[in-house]
Design a protein around this motif. Structure first.
Motif, PDB file in Angstrom:
ATOM      1  N   HIS A 222       0.830  -1.209   0.000  1.00 32.13           N
ATOM      2  CA  HIS A 222       0.000   0.000   0.000  1.00 32.13           C
ATOM      3  C   HIS A 222       0.864   1.259   0.000  1.00 32.13           C
ATOM      4  CE1 HIS A 222      -3.246   2.739   1.061  1.00 32.13           C
ATOM      5  NE2 HIS A 222      -2.574   3.126   2.125  1.00 32.13           N
ATOM      6  N   THR A 223       0.497   2.240  -0.816  1.00 30.90           N
ATOM      7  CA  THR A 223       1.144   3.549  -0.802  1.00 30.90           C
ATOM      8  C   THR A 223       0.164   4.566  -0.243  1.00 30.90           C
ATOM      9  OG1 THR A 223       2.485   3.009  -2.739  1.00 30.90           O
ATOM     10  CG2 THR A 223       2.273   5.334  -2.166  1.00 30.90           C
ATOM     11  N   PRO A 224       0.381   5.059   0.971  1.00 32.62           N
ATOM     12  CA  PRO A 224      -0.562   5.998   1.588  1.00 32.62           C
ATOM     13  C   PRO A 224      -0.694   7.294   0.803  1.00 32.62           C
ATOM     14  CG  PRO A 224       0.958   5.089   3.222  1.00 32.62           C
ATOM     15  CD  PRO A 224       1.485   4.708   1.875  1.00 32.62           C
ATOM     16  N   VAL A 225      -1.877   7.865   0.821  1.00 40.12           N
ATOM     17  CA  VAL A 225      -2.123   9.140   0.168  1.00 40.12           C
ATOM     18  C   VAL A 225      -1.229  10.219   0.762  1.00 40.12           C
ATOM     19  CG1 VAL A 225      -3.832  10.955  -0.217  1.00 40.12           C
ATOM     20  CG2 VAL A 225      -4.486   8.557  -0.468  1.00 40.12           C
ATOM     21  N   MET A 226      -1.065  10.216   2.081  1.00 34.21           N
ATOM     22  CA  MET A 226      -0.262  11.247   2.734  1.00 34.21           C
ATOM     23  C   MET A 226       1.169  11.244   2.220  1.00 34.21           C
ATOM     24  SD  MET A 226       0.601  11.889   6.788  1.00 34.21           S
ATOM     25  CE  MET A 226      -1.107  12.134   7.252  1.00 34.21           C
TER      26      MET A 226
END
Length: 319
Positions: A222-226
């Motif tokens: 997963h690549t966080p939006v933040m």
């Protein structure tokens, strides 16, 4: 003309460079680093002990490095799994840094290690801003900590690639609202996976190990939006606000001027003030010792002086 230099930004930029170099080095030798963050008492040591035992049963070469302000308790517990374990005592430093981690791994980490679990210092403020060269960042929270924990610590949860809920065996007793917790995590980190675990009952056992192995192959991490919203100035303005001119460093670069601001002090006095608020200890020296349990033990103050200490006998575990 006087030029104002953001000292915090400079420190974090130096750490980011060291983290990337460490990540490249470990990836080249087939080692995946998993950075575990949580508040004190979340149960991450108990869960990690079970995962290490499972990894050994599956013949996965693993090691663990655990960091605390004081005591060897966690390393002594983890060493019972029979895998290589090192204890780092920070003597007041509220987090690990990439350069520090690299020094402790040098000459200690077995060459064939496939997974290295790093149990960071127990708080959700300081460690959130420091990339350790990890391929998977995991934030853990127990059912006793409250459903609003992600909203109180949006940087830590917002940069997580995996969220682990612990102590689910007592969820009913403490009236934990799983739906509310999931909704709050989704607010600060849309799409991140949440897994439910109980080290005591075995619920979810092996999921952390599976996700760590998958991260080593780059499969579905997963690549966080933040992480995609870090502005060019290097400052984090909190979850859900895009200030433009950003760059993607992955989920490991919070530059700390969002909701969690004001808790990291560059030259503190090593005191633990509780409530996830610690001081940066600054320069010092490193000590090595190897307890009878097989877990290495080091103090880290960054001056590089090594001193031998007597062996430490394992303590009985309190459950």
């Amino acid at each position: 003309m006087c030029r104002v230099v953001d000292l915090r930004q400079a420190v974090l930029a130096k750490n980011d460079g060291a983290a990337q170099a460490l990540r490249d080095e470990l990836t080249a030798r087939g080692t995946t680093v998993v950075n575990l963050l949580s508040s004190p008492g979340s149960g991450k040591t108990a869960l990690l002990e079970r995962e290490l035992l499972l990894a050994r049963e599956r013949a996965v070469p693993v090691a663990a490095l655990t960091a605390d302000l004081a005591t060897e308790n966690d390393a002594l517990r983890l060493a019972r799994s029979g895998v290589p374990v090192k204890q780092v005592l920070t003597d007041g430093l509220c987090h690990l840094e990439a350069g520090m981690l690299g020094r402790h791994l040098d000459g200690w980490l077995p060459e064939d290690t496939r997974l290295l679990f790093v149990e960071n210092v127990g708080n959700l403020v300081c460690p959130a801003g420091y990339d350790l060269g990890e391929s998977l960042r995991v934030v853990l929270a127990s059912v006793t900590e409250g459903e609003d924990k992600p909203l109180k610590y949006p940087t830590a949860f917002g940069l997580a690639q995996l969220v682990v809920v612990t102590k689910t065996d007592i969820a009913q007793a403490v009236e934990f609202d799983e739906a509310a917790f999931r909704a709050n995590v989704e607010r600060v980190n849309p799409g991140v996976e949440i897994v439910m675990t109980s080290a005591r009952k075995g619920e979810g056992l092996g999921l952390l190990l599976d996700r760590a192995l998958a991260a080593g192959t780059g499969a579905g991490t997963h690549t966080p939006v933040m992480a995609r919203r870090q502005p060019a100035t290097g400052h984090d303005h909190g979850a859900g606000h895009d200030h433009g001119a950003g760059h993607d460093h992955g989920p490991r670069h919070d530059h700390g001027h969002g909701h969690d601001h004001g808790h990291l002090h560059g030259h503190g006095h090593g005191a633990d003030h509780g409530s996830d608020h610690h001081h940066h200890h600054g320069p010092g020296h490193a000590h090595d010792r190897t307890p009878a349990s097989g877990a290495d033990h080091e103090h880290d103050h960054d001056r590089g002086h090594d001193h031998e200490h007597p062996q430490v006998q394992p303590a009985a575990q309190t459950r």
